[in-house]
Design an enzyme around this catalytic site. Structure first.
Site, PDB file in Angstrom:
ATOM      1  N   GLU A  89       0.831  -1.205   0.000  1.00  0.00           N
ATOM      2  CA  GLU A  89       0.000   0.000   0.000  1.00  0.00           C
ATOM      3  C   GLU A  89       0.862   1.251   0.000  1.00  0.00           C
ATOM      4  O   GLU A  89       1.891   1.306   0.685  1.00  0.00           O
ATOM      5  CB  GLU A  89      -0.863   0.033   1.268  1.00  0.00           C
ATOM      6  CG  GLU A  89      -1.862  -1.074   1.340  1.00  0.00           C
ATOM      7  CD  GLU A  89      -2.620  -1.065   2.662  1.00  0.00           C
ATOM      8  OE1 GLU A  89      -3.085  -2.135   3.061  1.00  0.00           O
ATOM      9  OE2 GLU A  89      -2.718  -0.002   3.290  1.00  0.00           O
ATOM     10  N   CYS A 113      -1.779  -4.222  14.638  1.00  0.00           N
ATOM     11  CA  CYS A 113      -1.544  -3.924  13.222  1.00  0.00           C
ATOM     12  C   CYS A 113      -1.864  -5.128  12.344  1.00  0.00           C
ATOM     13  O   CYS A 113      -1.460  -6.252  12.633  1.00  0.00           O
ATOM     14  CB  CYS A 113      -0.080  -3.533  13.043  1.00  0.00           C
ATOM     15  SG  CYS A 113       0.440  -3.464  11.325  1.00  0.00           S
ATOM     16  N   GLY A 151       5.504  -2.488   6.763  1.00  0.00           N
ATOM     17  CA  GLY A 151       6.891  -2.898   6.985  1.00  0.00           C
ATOM     18  C   GLY A 151       7.646  -2.025   7.971  1.00  0.00           C
ATOM     19  O   GLY A 151       7.207  -0.926   8.314  1.00  0.00           O
ATOM     20  N   LEU A 205       6.674   4.851  19.779  1.00  0.00           N
ATOM     21  CA  LEU A 205       6.881   4.673  21.216  1.00  0.00           C
ATOM     22  C   LEU A 205       5.729   3.857  21.822  1.00  0.00           C
ATOM     23  O   LEU A 205       5.934   2.837  22.428  1.00  0.00           O
ATOM     24  CB  LEU A 205       6.984   6.059  21.863  1.00  0.00           C
ATOM     25  CG  LEU A 205       7.616   6.168  23.231  1.00  0.00           C
ATOM     26  CD1 LEU A 205       9.016   5.590  23.241  1.00  0.00           C
ATOM     27  CD2 LEU A 205       7.653   7.648  23.671  1.00  0.00           C
ATOM     28  N   ASN A 280      -6.940   2.899  14.648  1.00  0.00           N
ATOM     29  CA  ASN A 280      -7.874   2.630  13.548  1.00  0.00           C
ATOM     30  C   ASN A 280      -8.476   1.254  13.772  1.00  0.00           C
ATOM     31  O   ASN A 280      -7.728   0.272  13.780  1.00  0.00           O
ATOM     32  CB  ASN A 280      -7.085   2.545  12.228  1.00  0.00           C
ATOM     33  CG  ASN A 280      -7.138   3.835  11.457  1.00  0.00           C
ATOM     34  OD1 ASN A 280      -7.932   4.724  11.735  1.00  0.00           O
ATOM     35  ND2 ASN A 280      -6.277   3.924  10.470  1.00  0.00           N
ATOM     36  N   CYS A 323      -2.502   0.475   8.519  1.00  0.00           N
ATOM     37  CA  CYS A 323      -1.578  -0.193   7.610  1.00  0.00           C
ATOM     38  C   CYS A 323      -1.944  -1.646   7.405  1.00  0.00           C
ATOM     39  O   CYS A 323      -2.277  -2.367   8.312  1.00  0.00           O
ATOM     40  CB  CYS A 323      -0.126   0.003   8.044  1.00  0.00           C
ATOM     41  SG  CYS A 323       0.422  -1.103   9.309  1.00  0.00           S
TER      42      CYS A 323
HETATM   43 FE1  SF4 Z   1       4.330  -2.763  13.685  1.00  0.00          FE
HETATM   44 FE2  SF4 Z   1       4.576  -1.084  11.594  1.00  0.00          FE
HETATM   45 FE3  SF4 Z   1       5.256  -3.659  11.365  1.00  0.00          FE
HETATM   46 FE4  SF4 Z   1       2.694  -2.976  11.590  1.00  0.00          FE
HETATM   47  S1  SF4 Z   1       4.033  -2.466   9.892  1.00  0.00           S
HETATM   48  S2  SF4 Z   1       3.734  -4.685  12.635  1.00  0.00           S
HETATM   49  S3  SF4 Z   1       2.822  -1.206  12.999  1.00  0.00           S
HETATM   50  S4  SF4 Z   1       6.227  -2.152  12.708  1.00  0.00           S
END
Ligand code: SF4
Length: 336
Positions: A89, A113, A151, A205, A280, A323
């Protein structure tokens, strides 16, 4: 394809340094299809002109936009298909920003996530990162690139730093306007200090409690919140750019008064800004979003306590934002 391989191909075809720069500039400005036509042929060796169509076709084939999901806030979420059928994305943000993906999937596995659920599927190559920028620039200008899509950029350092080098030179993105976003990784800090082009830094954080951080970010490098902030402060003082501390706000998890005290203790006097991003909603992850009133109250309190705080709603909230959600939705549709 990686950028250094592309450069080698161009050199092998007879490109000098200025030819190479020109071709890379055109590519990163979204014009690979037209570069042969637009280039002043007389300045190019015949061998290069002969090789260009196939190189351009390869660049063109690196990525394509599979779906566009416009948001009410002016953002556009792009589902980008890579040559091997994997998808990532990119999000066109209001005010000429672009959020790019650096990996297909992610190994950090943050509990809140969607991307982290599948683990890491593969690295996104440096040329595929630039291809995301080039595709986005065909839709609208891009003056800021943030590595906050799918990522963890610190887990794909060589490709990400190679893409940053190109973006910060021929890609015409101001160094401050390239944002490297990470959960915090000693190798990444060490590398960023060494690089010629120093992007701005965003550090995830999410909590000031070491045990909770290990729980929320189970496979992040073992750094305490104090260590993450310590490294952030060192980088901020070196570069002169403030750090963006990211805080995904989860109802009843990291929105309490104890965290307010922790934030004041950790961030007072630091050169940075705290971005609070209310979670989200993601189906089935077991977290929820605090009320907007709670988010505002928290931001107000922190401001009053001397912490520069911004309350942000992540772009694309109304278009499967968060994400990895768009990709997951597309995969579900394919298998339905
Ligand atoms: Fe964590 Fe970002 Fe990886 Fe999702 S993309 S698992 S929020 S480091």
């Amino acid at each position: 394809m990686r950028i250094h391989e592309l450069k080698q191909r161009l050199r092998d075809a007879g490109a000098g340094a200025s030819h190479e720069q020109r071709i890379l500039r055109l590519w990163s400005h979204a014009l690979p299809r037209d570069s042969g036509r637009r280039l002043p042929h007389s300045f190019f060796p015949a061998s290069l002109m002969a090789a260009l169509p196939s190189i351009e076709a390869e660049l063109e084939g690196l990525a394509r936009i599979q779906a566009v999901h416009p948001g009410a806030d002016g953002s556009e979420r792009l589902l980008v298909a890579l040559a091997d059928g994997q998808t990532v994305e990119s999000v066109l943000l209001p005010r000429d920003g672009l959020c790019v993906s650096s990996q297909v999937g992610c190994a950090v596995g943050c509990r809140f996530c969607m991307t982290g659920r599948d683990g890491l599927l593969r690295q996104v190559q440096s040329a595929e990162i630039i291809a995301q920028v080039a595709l986005a620039r065909r839709r609208r200008p891009v003056r800021k690139v943030v590595f906050m899509g799918m990522g963890e950029p610190a887990h794909n350092l060589d490709n990400v730093m190679e893409a940053i080098e190109l973006l910060g030179t021929v890609g015409n993105i101001g160094h401050k306007n390239i944002v490297f976003s990470t959960v915090g990784d000693p190798r990444a800090f060490e590398r960023l200090h060494r690089e010629r082009i120093k992007p701005a830094l965003a550090l995830s954080l999410h909590t000031t409690k070491a045990a909770l951080r290990r729980e929320l970010l189970p496979r992040a490098p073992a750094m305490t919140p104090e260590e993450v902030v310590g490294e952030g402060e060192r980088y901020a003082r070196t570069t002169g750019y403030p750090i963006q501390y990211q805080w995904t706000l989860l109802d009843g998890v990291n929105d309490g008064d104890d965290e307010i005290e922790g934030i004041v203790r950790l961030l007072s006097g630091k050169y940075g800004v705290l971005n609070i991003i209310p979670f989200n909603a993601v189906d089935g992850v077991g977290f929820s979003r605090p009320s907007w009133e709670r988010c505002e109250a928290l931001a107000r309190t922190l401001h009053r306590r001397g912490i520069l705080t911004k309350l942000r709603d992540s772009a694309g909230q109304d278009v499967d934002g968060g994400c990895g959600q768009l990709r997951a939705r597309a995969a579900a549709a394919r298998t339905a």
